[in-house]
Scaffold this motif. Structure first.
Motif, short mmCIF file in Angstrom:
data_model
loop_
_atom_site.label_atom_id
_atom_site.label_comp_id
_atom_site.label_asym_id
_atom_site.label_seq_id
_atom_site.Cartn_x
_atom_site.Cartn_y
_atom_site.Cartn_z
N ARG A 203 0.83 -1.21 0.00
CA ARG A 203 0.00 0.00 0.00
C ARG A 203 0.86 1.25 0.00
NH1 ARG A 203 -1.53 4.04 2.91
NH2 ARG A 203 -0.19 3.40 4.65
N ARG A 204 1.89 1.29 0.85
CA ARG A 204 2.77 2.46 0.95
C ARG A 204 3.57 2.64 -0.34
NH1 ARG A 204 3.86 5.25 5.29
NH2 ARG A 204 6.01 5.58 4.59
N TRP A 205 4.04 1.54 -0.92
CA TRP A 205 4.79 1.63 -2.18
C TRP A 205 3.92 2.23 -3.27
CZ3 TRP A 205 4.18 -0.41 -7.09
CH2 TRP A 205 5.28 -0.32 -7.96
N ARG A 206 2.70 1.75 -3.37
CA ARG A 206 1.79 2.25 -4.39
C ARG A 206 1.47 3.73 -4.18
NH1 ARG A 206 -2.34 -2.97 -4.93
NH2 ARG A 206 -1.12 -4.03 -6.58
N LYS A 207 1.25 4.12 -2.94
CA LYS A 207 0.98 5.53 -2.65
C LYS A 207 2.17 6.39 -3.03
CE LYS A 207 -2.10 7.15 -0.98
NZ LYS A 207 -3.27 7.85 -1.58
N TYR A 208 3.36 5.94 -2.68
CA TYR A 208 4.59 6.68 -2.98
C TYR A 208 4.76 6.83 -4.49
CZ TYR A 208 9.54 8.03 -2.83
OH TYR A 208 10.73 8.69 -2.98
N LYS A 229 -1.08 13.64 6.04
CA LYS A 229 0.28 13.78 6.58
C LYS A 229 1.21 12.76 5.94
CE LYS A 229 3.01 14.02 10.82
NZ LYS A 229 4.11 13.24 10.21
N GLU A 230 0.72 11.54 5.78
CA GLU A 230 1.54 10.50 5.15
C GLU A 230 1.92 10.91 3.73
OE1 GLU A 230 1.15 5.71 4.64
OE2 GLU A 230 -0.40 6.92 3.64
N GLU A 231 0.95 11.40 2.98
CA GLU A 231 1.21 11.81 1.60
C GLU A 231 2.18 12.98 1.54
OE1 GLU A 231 -3.05 10.50 -0.47
OE2 GLU A 231 -2.81 12.47 0.45
N ASP A 233 4.48 13.76 3.75
CA ASP A 233 5.82 13.28 4.10
C ASP A 233 6.47 12.57 2.90
OD1 ASP A 233 5.55 14.26 6.64
OD2 ASP A 233 5.01 12.34 7.55
N MET A 234 5.67 11.78 2.19
CA MET A 234 6.19 11.09 1.01
C MET A 234 6.58 12.08 -0.07
SD MET A 234 3.68 7.79 0.52
CE MET A 234 3.72 6.39 1.67
N LEU A 235 5.74 13.09 -0.28
CA LEU A 235 6.02 14.09 -1.31
C LEU A 235 7.28 14.87 -0.98
CD1 LEU A 235 5.18 15.49 -3.91
CD2 LEU A 235 3.73 17.00 -2.56
N ASP A 236 7.46 15.22 0.31
CA ASP A 236 8.67 15.93 0.73
C ASP A 236 9.90 15.09 0.43
OD1 ASP A 236 7.13 18.02 1.62
OD2 ASP A 236 7.15 17.38 3.73
N GLU A 237 9.79 13.79 0.66
CA GLU A 237 10.91 12.88 0.38
C GLU A 237 11.19 12.81 -1.13
OE1 GLU A 237 11.87 8.09 0.78
OE2 GLU A 237 10.37 9.00 2.11
N ILE A 238 10.13 12.79 -1.94
CA ILE A 238 10.28 12.74 -3.40
C ILE A 238 10.95 14.01 -3.91
CG2 ILE A 238 8.99 12.79 -5.58
CD1 ILE A 238 6.87 11.01 -4.08
#
Length: 244
Positions: A203-208, A229-231, A233-238
């Motif tokens: 699920r997390r891989w697909r969202k990322y 918040k999860e999204e 955080d992922m976007l900041d990492e991307i």
């Protein structure tokens, strides 16, 4: 859900009598009725267009046959359905519009042709819709795209609710990458996480991946979406990985 389509070329809508939409119509979940505007012309030759006032190239669709067709629909059902006109000057159609139109039980779609439609027709139109900044010969192809998009959201049309909830644009993001057998093809391997059986990691891989593809290809979509918040955080990492 019912769609009445006012068109000069009803035979074009045979394209919607296939695959998922065919089954949905056979099961009575949706109804698509192409209505020939020429049938409502008072001209003995079924003429529906004329030269534009003020001069200019091309022909303009007359108001009377269209008004007559809409009157026919009103008399048949006892009320005027929500009426859309396909137009290059209309609001650009998006997935959010499909969800909005889903709330209408009955929609009439007017397909233009020639150089345009007599402006007085707008008095019976609730909304003008475009599918993009380009020119088509008529509104038929555009209206079919809209009917297909809305119909997929009607309960019972697709086998599972997840079928459309995971698709591009449904939650405001582009869809994550998909893979199927074989596991390795011409040296290209399916990502290990998808073979792990770990549902939360998948699920997390697909969202990322969904966020990453959207950021790379359609960053404008991110401006319209309220990220969790999860999204975020992922976007900041991307974004950080792109800057390094």
């Amino acid at each position: 859900m019912k769609f009445d389509v006012l068109t000069l070329f009803p035979e074009m809508f045979e394209a919607l009598n296939h695959s998922i939409l065919k089954k949905a119509q056979e099961n009575g979940i949706i109804e698509i009725n192409p209505i020939n505007i020429r049938d409502f012309s008072n001209n003995k030759h079924k003429k529906v267009d004329d030269y534009p006032y003020g001069g200019g190239a091309g022909m303009v669709m007359q108001a009377e046959p269209i008004f007559n067709a809409v009157d026919y629909i009103i008399n048949r059902y006892g009320k005027k359905p929500y009426t859309i006109m396909m137009s290059p000057r209309g609001k650009r159609f998006e997935q959010s519009d499909a969800k909005r139109f889903l709330q209408k039980e009955h929609i009439v779609i007017l397909c233009g042709h020639y150089e345009g439609i007599d402006e007085r027709v707008l008095s019976i139109v609730d909304e003008e819709i475009s599918i993009g900044d380009f020119v088509l010969t008529g509104g038929e192809i555009a209206s079919m795209a809209i009917i297909d998009c809305i119909s997929r959201l009607v309960p019972g049309v697709l086998p599972k609710e997840e079928s459309y909830q995971d698709e591009s644009f449904y939650d405001g993001l582009l869809e994550y990458p998909q893979y199927t057998r074989p596991e390795v093809f011409r040296g290209m391997k399916v990502p290990d996480v998808l073979l792990s059986g770990h549902h939360e990691k998948i699920r997390r891989w697909r969202k990322y991946q969904s966020l990453k593809i959207t950021y790379e290809r359609r960053p404008d979509l991110l401006n319209k979406k309220k990220l969790t918040k999860e999204e975020q955080d992922m976007l900041d990492e991307i974004i950080k990985s792109k800057e390094e």
